[in-house]
Design an enzyme around this catalytic site. Structure first.
Site, PDB file in Angstrom:
ATOM      1  N   THR A 403       0.789  -1.243   0.000  1.00  0.00           N
ATOM      2  CA  THR A 403       0.000   0.000   0.000  1.00  0.00           C
ATOM      3  C   THR A 403       0.823   1.296   0.000  1.00  0.00           C
ATOM      4  OG1 THR A 403      -1.704  -1.204   1.198  1.00  0.00           O
ATOM      5  CG2 THR A 403      -1.985   1.135   1.102  1.00  0.00           C
ATOM      6  N   THR A 421      -3.525   0.592  -3.288  1.00  0.00           N
ATOM      7  CA  THR A 421      -2.925  -0.669  -2.836  1.00  0.00           C
ATOM      8  C   THR A 421      -3.072  -1.800  -3.835  1.00  0.00           C
ATOM      9  OG1 THR A 421      -2.833  -2.178  -0.936  1.00  0.00           O
ATOM     10  CG2 THR A 421      -5.011  -1.550  -1.677  1.00  0.00           C
ATOM     11  N   GLU A 423      -2.730  -4.639  -2.009  1.00  0.00           N
ATOM     12  CA  GLU A 423      -2.900  -5.434  -0.781  1.00  0.00           C
ATOM     13  C   GLU A 423      -1.553  -5.810  -0.193  1.00  0.00           C
ATOM     14  OE1 GLU A 423      -4.006  -6.319   2.258  1.00  0.00           O
ATOM     15  OE2 GLU A 423      -3.605  -8.408   1.781  1.00  0.00           O
ATOM     16  N   GLU A 440      -6.507  -8.610  -3.416  1.00  0.00           N
ATOM     17  CA  GLU A 440      -7.504  -8.005  -2.511  1.00  0.00           C
ATOM     18  C   GLU A 440      -8.622  -8.959  -2.089  1.00  0.00           C
ATOM     19  OE1 GLU A 440      -6.615  -4.735  -0.767  1.00  0.00           O
ATOM     20  OE2 GLU A 440      -6.095  -4.636  -2.885  1.00  0.00           O
ATOM     21  N   ASP A 443      -8.940  -9.810   1.447  1.00  0.00           N
ATOM     22  CA  ASP A 443      -9.494  -8.884   2.446  1.00  0.00           C
ATOM     23  C   ASP A 443     -10.921  -9.252   2.848  1.00  0.00           C
ATOM     24  OD1 ASP A 443      -7.311  -7.327   2.957  1.00  0.00           O
ATOM     25  OD2 ASP A 443      -8.032  -5.527   1.941  1.00  0.00           O
ATOM     26  N   SER A 467     -12.176  -2.767   3.465  1.00  0.00           N
ATOM     27  CA  SER A 467     -10.834  -2.203   3.546  1.00  0.00           C
ATOM     28  C   SER A 467     -10.661  -1.485   4.879  1.00  0.00           C
ATOM     29  CB  SER A 467     -10.660  -1.200   2.403  1.00  0.00           C
ATOM     30  OG  SER A 467      -9.436  -0.523   2.518  1.00  0.00           O
ATOM     31  N   SER A 468      -9.390  -1.188   5.204  1.00  0.00           N
ATOM     32  CA  SER A 468      -9.088  -0.331   6.353  1.00  0.00           C
ATOM     33  C   SER A 468      -8.540   1.014   5.888  1.00  0.00           C
ATOM     34  CB  SER A 468      -8.028  -0.984   7.234  1.00  0.00           C
ATOM     35  OG  SER A 468      -8.432  -2.252   7.619  1.00  0.00           O
ATOM     36  N   GLY A 488      -0.652   0.171   5.844  1.00  0.00           N
ATOM     37  CA  GLY A 488      -0.477  -0.565   7.095  1.00  0.00           C
ATOM     38  C   GLY A 488      -1.546  -1.601   7.379  1.00  0.00           C
ATOM     39  N   GLY A 489      -2.369  -1.953   6.372  1.00  0.00           N
ATOM     40  CA  GLY A 489      -3.434  -2.920   6.617  1.00  0.00           C
ATOM     41  C   GLY A 489      -4.376  -2.395   7.687  1.00  0.00           C
TER      42      GLY A 489
END
Ligand code: DON
Length: 582
Positions: A403, A421, A423, A440, A443, A467-468, A488-489
């Site tokens: 990302t 991103t 991922e 992705e 996720d 997503s975050s 950073g996920g």
């Protein structure tokens, strides 16, 4: 959050930078007009009309040149994203997805754009279950075409440019085409990522690009040319996204995703059906500010908003950057992540209580669950107000890597913050036409239901994985004062929330704010960023009952602060970004 003495050091640095008493730094980040010239003259930051911060110097330079040439923030974003795809291919690109939050100065409106990947139409909730009915291990799921979601990045940047571009689309690709043909020096971060991803070499196209013929990973400083990507961008520069979504590039993407291991089920019809979406941003009133960002299918703005909304019950300015603030931040994070696991997913598919999750009375009730002296342990999801109660079971969090983040302001007052991103680092490892395809699909929740109760974020055909990503704009009196975001996920959420608290509640200079050691908790154990302050903070948290350990918390925050006519930029010391302003 760091320990008290770090806070004092940070405030001293801030003070030294401003040469003003702290109280004179405007509470609302917008100093009264008569003081701004004085600050500009005395403060060691550039007073700027235009600014860009991205994760890589070549990408910042590409975007900055566009801004200098009279381009808009949207133009610069396209140029920078294409360059990021070339020089930071492990993190983002046209084979992935992105969320953008855009401020239009003329209409004084904030818009968000959703370029999140979608599941192939044929995907079903058992997508990640093995033959034995159990979820397959995450690492096993990543590599190969099955993890590839229908990419959205190119479409969403095209949508942004159509709405807000000033320079011709084709011109924005030239710097990257030139660099792809001439070659660019492999950065330290990319070299490390190649060396740390041995399974990358299992995929022939990626192996041919990132490794020497003897199998050794290409090192830092080696000049890497990508003629396939140059050719791809030439086509897209001339014809837009159509060849990608409906033409020969798309045909090759679908073909490439049919890998021998973990073959994908994406079809040309899936690509042709892809739509980038304009969405209403999700905003939360936080003290004197409005914190806005990307709503579903991202959980970013809602979870950041919940953390801040819960912490509204505490006077963080008075508490300061202390272990007590870290305790409260952890507890608020646990409560927010519990709701995220239960309720947050693609609202086009799931009846989500979006408004209820940020309801002030609800968040006030959640805040009252916090014991100021002792951790609650594991938080359980609450019951936010909602019209159509639907039962969901909670899913389980998992850490990620990859990302990129960019923040841009142009001379017209328009601004964009974008998180983009593929991922995990190198995505699915599947490379085609000079770019990598995302992973992705991982996720989504691997577990579709428990005891007959569905997980909101289960796989469904055409759905977007939760997503975050949290590209964020903070407004004060209706005008932007901060742009930020991070990779950073799921840790993106605490990284962004912490940076906002440091800049808003503690009034720290943006660079000082994002340099603070991180503390994260996703409703499990606490991680404290490795460093000289970690042991003392862990001891202070343990005394409050927390299970905490030191960890490498690799954020990649970018910030532009708009302080009256001044722009202050900051880029995360943990990565290799660059801020440019004028
Ligand atoms: O959309 C998400 O939340 C993740 N796919 C983002 C992955 C990520 O940030 C990895 N970062 N270092």
């Amino acid at each position: 959050m760091a320990r008290k003495y770090f806070s004092l050091l940070a405030r001293f640095l801030c003070l030294a930078l401003t040469l003003l008493p702290l109280g004179a730094v405007a509470e609302n980040l917008v100093p009264p007009p008569e003081t701004t010239t004085a600050i500009a003259a005395r403060r060691s930051v550039s007073a700027s009309e235009i600014m860009i911060a991205t994760a890589n110097p070549l990408a910042s330079e590409a975007g900055f040149a566009v801004l200098q040439a009279g381009g808009s923030a949207a133009d610069a974003a396209v140029a920078a994203q294409m360059m990021l795809n070339l020089v930071e291919p492990q993190s983002s690109g046209i084979g992935g997805g992105a969320f953008l939050v855009y401020w239009d100065a003329e209409t004084e409106t904030l818009t968000s754009y959703d370029g999140r990947e979608t599941a192939p139409a044929a995907a079903t909730p058992d997508y990640w279950l093995g033959p034995d009915g159990a979820p397959i291990p995450f690492r096993q799921a990543v590599a190969g075409g099955r993890s590839v979601g229908v990419p959205g990045t190119l479409k969403v940047f095209e949508l942004l440019h159509t709405a807000h571009g000033r320079l011709p689309w084709a011109d924005l690709f030239e710097p990257t085409i030139d660099k792809a043909e001439a070659g660019f020096p492999i950065s330290r971060r990319l070299a490390t990522a190649i060396a740390d991803a041995p399974d990358l070499a299992d995929f022939p196209v990626a192996r041919g690009y990132f490794f020497h013929t003897d199998g050794t990973p290409k090192p830092e400083g080696e000049i890497l040319a990508n003629p396939d990507f140059a050719a791809t961008l030439r086509v897209i520069a001339a014809e837009g996204s159509t060849p990608f979504y409906e033409g020969p590039i798309g045909a090759r993407i679908v073909e490439a995703a049919r890998t021998a291991v973990n073959p994908g089920m994406m079809t040309r019809a899936d690509l042709a059906a892809y739509q980038a979406k304009e969405r209403i941003p999700v905003c939360l009133d936080y003290r004197v500010w409005e914190v806005c960002g990307m709503g579903p299918p991202s959980s970013g703005a809602l979870t950041v908003g919940q953390i801040l909304g819960i912490l509204s019950a505490f006077d963080l300015t008075a508490i300061g950057d202390t272990p007590q603030a870290a305790h409260l931040f952890i507890e608020a994070s646990k409560l927010a992540f519990a709701d995220r696991a239960r309720y947050m997913a693609d609202a086009d598919f799931v009846d989500m209580p979006t408004e209820g999750l940020l309801d002030p009375a609800y968040l006030g009730a959640r805040a009252r669950l916090i014991d100021p002296l002792r951790t609650m342990g594991v938080a359980t999801a609450g019951e936010p107000p909602r019209e159509h109660p639907e039962e969901f079971t909670s899913d389980r969090p998992r850490p990620r890597k990859g990302t990129s983040q960019l923040v841009i302001k142009d001379r017209f007052g328009d601004m964009v913050t974008a998180t983009t991103t593929i991922e995990t680092g190198f995505g699915s490892r599947v490379m085609v036409d000079g770019f990598l395809l995302n992973n992705e699909m991982t996720d989504f929740s691997f577990v579709p239901e428990e005891n007959g109760v569905p997980v909101a974020n289960r796989v469904e055909g055409g759905k977007r994985p939760r997503s975050s990503m949290a590209p964020t704009v903070v407004l004060h009196r209706g005008a932007p004062v901060l742009l930020t975001g991070s990779p950073g996920g799921a840790n993106i959420i605490p990284y962004v929330a912490q940076a906002l608290i440091a800049m808003l509640d503690w009034n720290l200079d943006p660079q000082v704010a994002i340099d603070l050691p991180h503390v994260v908790n996703r409703n499990g154990d606490t991680e404290v960023e490795e460093g000289p302050e970690a042991a003392a903070l862990i001891a202070a948290l343990s005394a409050r009952g927390h299970v905490a350990e030191a960890a490498d918390l690799n954020s990649g925050l970018q910030v532009i602060q708009i302080d009256g006519p001044l722009l202050r930029g900051a880029t995360d010391k943990r990565r290799e970004g660059l801020v440019l302003g004028e």
